[in-house]
Structure formats: structure tokens, C-alpha cells
Design a protein around this motif. Sequence first.
Motif, PDB file in Angstrom:
ATOM      1  N   GLY A   1      -3.563  -0.332  -3.933  1.00 48.56           N
ATOM      2  CA  GLY A   1      -2.914  -0.253  -5.212  1.00 48.56           C
ATOM      3  C   GLY A   1      -3.021  -1.496  -6.062  1.00 48.56           C
ATOM      4  O   GLY A   1      -2.450  -1.569  -7.132  1.00 48.56           O
TER       5      GLY A   1
ATOM      6  N   THR B   1       0.844  -1.186   0.000  1.00 49.76           N
ATOM      7  CA  THR B   1       0.000   0.000   0.000  1.00 49.76           C
ATOM      8  C   THR B   1       0.885   1.243   0.000  1.00 49.76           C
ATOM      9  O   THR B   1       2.112   1.161   0.089  1.00 49.76           O
ATOM     10  N   ARG B   2       0.281   2.419  -0.085  1.00 50.25           N
ATOM     11  CA  ARG B   2       1.049   3.666  -0.065  1.00 50.25           C
ATOM     12  C   ARG B   2       1.858   3.765   1.215  1.00 50.25           C
ATOM     13  O   ARG B   2       2.986   4.263   1.224  1.00 50.25           O
TER      14      ARG B   2
ATOM     15  N   GLN C   1      -1.916   4.223 -10.260  1.00 46.84           N
ATOM     16  CA  GLN C   1      -2.575   5.518 -10.225  1.00 46.84           C
ATOM     17  C   GLN C   1      -3.613   5.578 -11.339  1.00 46.84           C
ATOM     18  O   GLN C   1      -3.298   5.338 -12.498  1.00 46.84           O
TER      19      GLN C   1
ATOM     20  N   VAL D   1       2.189   1.055  -6.796  1.00 47.68           N
ATOM     21  CA  VAL D   1       0.877   1.676  -6.649  1.00 47.68           C
ATOM     22  C   VAL D   1       0.337   2.086  -8.006  1.00 47.68           C
ATOM     23  O   VAL D   1       0.989   2.798  -8.766  1.00 47.68           O
TER      24      VAL D   1
ATOM     25  N   HIS E   1      -1.681  13.478  -4.273  1.00 48.51           N
ATOM     26  CA  HIS E   1      -2.428  12.229  -4.043  1.00 48.51           C
ATOM     27  C   HIS E   1      -3.858  12.357  -4.520  1.00 48.51           C
ATOM     28  O   HIS E   1      -4.597  13.248  -4.087  1.00 48.51           O
TER      29      HIS E   1
END
Length: 509
Positions: free
Chosen positions: A231, A126-127, A442, A440, A456
Amino acid sequence: QCSYLDNLLATELPQLEMTVAEASQKDVFRASLSAFAEQAIDMAYGREPVRGFRFRLCAFGSLASGFALKGSDLDLAFVVEVMDPLPGAPVPSVTAATLVREDGIPRVLELAYLNHGLGARLLSRTRVPILKVCEKPTKKLYTNLIKEREKWQGSPVAASFSPAKDVVGDEVQSEGASRSETPQSTPNEVPQSAVAVNDTSQPKATSAQLNKALLSPPAESLQSPDNDKKGQSLRSPVGRMWTREKALGPLDFPKHGVGIQCDINFSNPLGIHNSHMLRCYSLCDPRVRPIVLFVKAWAKRRKINSPYSGTLSSYGYVLMALHYLVNVARPPVLPNLQHFTGIVLALSSTEHPQVSDFVNGYQVRYFGDETTLSRLAADGKLTANSDPVGVLLRGFFQYFAVPVNGGFNWAQDVLSLRTPGGIRSKIVKGWTGAKTELVVRQRYLVAIEDPFETAHNVGRTVTRRGVDAIRDEFRRAWRVLDLVGERGGQGGADEKVEGEGGLLDELAE
């Protein structure tokens, strides 16, 4: 339409709000997790390397902002504070960033909570690392979590377990659950002694075991791809029907039957500031909280609030509601707390309380004095808007359902709460195509800029199927309201529209 919404909210709101008793139970659980964490960190590291730091588990998210629905999970931030060194004190041998890496304190706490009979699973793709914890795991779930931990560390876990009442076959769907599709290996069997969760007479992991397992992890983590909470790839395998609420995998926590559930975030100080700013917005006008709770409940019942499944997080819907109240409603219901020009005009020349700081390279600046905001709200100095809640809710659904004549343009707009007017362009922002950064993914099908971490996109988890589902539900809500208006309906929670049902009906897949 507005009367229908007013009546519906009056009927539903008492069922939506988290009670004081439930919030208190969650705080007791937080205190227990904090005590277990302190003990585990001392065992794993010894006091000397971490002497210059202070650790806290702080509530953030919906419980901190005041926007928690009944049964909401507990969101905690693991905060590492650097203490002022005493004269002559040695310099810590580790840094705060090192401590909260995946192979540091997050893994220490995962093992500690498992050792105390709790369900614990670290999501590392994850982030920021996220540790999912549940209070009373079923025996089957607990066994699976232990095996997953053993896969990572390459050795058996010495843990004790007091099984909660099993959910038959674990055939329960959880809100926001992901599907585990990686076949599970079969490591060494786990001791299955049925003992009290906190019975200190039972065997626990020793300090040596903790140090071996946590401070010298294997070179390669065996975490499976499904551990990416935000993600991961959310496309359905070929031939499998996509659903808004995924079936449980062997490591997923069911919605019911496992007690209090909690997400512990590491390296996420901006989340605490976000939560406090949202709380400040809730204090600016008594209409804000019921509107946000209604929107969150609607999204939950229509199953469009699951980042795991490719739709939008509850936090995203909160920002959408606040955007409408700040930038679209006329006159505005709320001031913009990140600019607060109107607030300053209402204050005396000596009053300028605000929060201003730089966190992780981002400016955190907003009007954050709760007492002052409550006083100004009570004196009617923050808004000239007197619309009832039903009128505002109707406008909210129309704005996001009808992208013409001033509605939200899903294809071109970035919702930006911090920006005067509330809208930026995807092209100007550079949010025009999907890409992968590290692990991740996007996406910019739904573009919602975080108020502080401006790089973000809060909507980055939304897939093509997800955005279609979200927009379909806004259009459905608007059809329901339109048909109610044609019929002159004044009904409450039982008001149904032929062919559509009620606005808050739970979607059955």
C-alpha cells in the motif's frame, strides 16, 4: 509465430520449473520455521491463554498451486484454528483475531527468528501483517534488521548470529524490492558473537524478555513508511528516475546470497483457498501449467512483476492467463471452476464434489476435487480445444496488447475470473478513481477482481508509470511476434528480432 512460441517454450520450460529438490528444501525450511514458532509462542504467552487454539504454517501461493518458478520465494500462511473445547476446559482469555494483530504473534515470531540467526522483518502497513524471513542474512543486513527491531521495542535484542557470506556492499537488486528512504537511527549496538545459528549453548532471548518486548510494546510503532509492502506510495522522489526494479534499502533482502526467502502472511485464510483453486485449474489441462510459467517468466524478465515498484504481482498475471483460457480462447480451454456447469454434465448424477464455505464474509465456492478433475481431463471431457500451446500464447499476448476487436480494454474493463464471460465494468464495480482506505492506497489503473474477495483489486498496486510499463511490454511482445511472423521464423530461444531482441530477453535498466 506459433511455431516460434512452441520452440521457445520447449527450450525454456526446463529452465523455468522449480525442481523437486528445491521444493523439498523449502518444505524443510518451512518445518524449521514452524518449530521455532511453536516454541516462541509457548515462551511468550504460556500454554494456558492459547490452549484452545492450534497454529500451523501452511504453504500457499505458487508452491501450493504448482505454478512456482525456479528460485521462487516461499509463501506461508499462519493459520489459527479454534479447537473444540474439552469438557470443563477454561475459555481462552484471548481471541484468534487478537493473537494475529501486529503487536501479537507476528512480533513474537519476528524476534524468535532473529534470535535464531535468521533475517526477519515485519511489514505492518499492508492489508494483512506480512513477516519477511530469509535463511542466511548477511552480517550487514542482520545488523540492520536487529536495529529496526530495537527501534520498535525500545530496548536491545539479545540475539546470536552466524554470518553468511557477505554480498559485497549489498549492491544487489531484489525482485520486488522497495527503497528505504527514512533515515535510520543508531540504537544500542548489537552483540556480534559469531556462533552457530541453532547453537542452544549461546545466549537467547529469555521468556521474560519476550513477554516484555512483545506483550507490552510501545504505544507508537516506529515503523517507517517503506514497510507498506503493497500500500505504500510508489512515486519516485522529485528528480529521481523511476525504475521497474528498485535499488535495495538497508532492510531489503537481496535477490541472491541470503538463502531461502519466505513471506509469512497473517489473517489471510482466503489465500489458501485461492491457491487450491489455481492448483485445480492446473489439473484441468496439461497446457495450463506451461502457459502460466511462460507468462510469469516473461513478466519477471521484463521487470513488470513488482508490486513494490508499482507494477503487478505474479498472482495478477496468473489470473490474466486463466481468464484468457477460460473466457477468451475458443473453444474454452478450461471450465469455470466457480460455476462448473460443464463439469457437472460430465459427472454421474451422484457426483458433485465441491468446496463451499464462507470465509471472512466472502463466499468460497468452487469445484475442488483434484482426483475427479484429473480423471475428467484425462478422458478429454473438460475441453474441446486442441490448440497447441504456441497458438494459445500468441492469442494471450494479442488479447492484452491490442485493445480493439475483442481485446482487453484496460481503461474500462475489470477482469473477473468468477464472472461468466470474465469481464465486468469499472463503472459498475465503482473502481474508477484512486483513494486511500486506512493506510492502503487503492488504485484501479489495472483492475483484476480477486476470485473470492471480490472487493479486493489484485492490481491496486499498479501506478501510472507501472501500467504504462506493463502495456508497453505487451505491445513489445506483440511486435516481436508480428516481426517473427513476417520473417517466417521457426527459431527457439536464440531467435532475435532486430531492434527488439528476443521475447524473453531480460530487461536491462
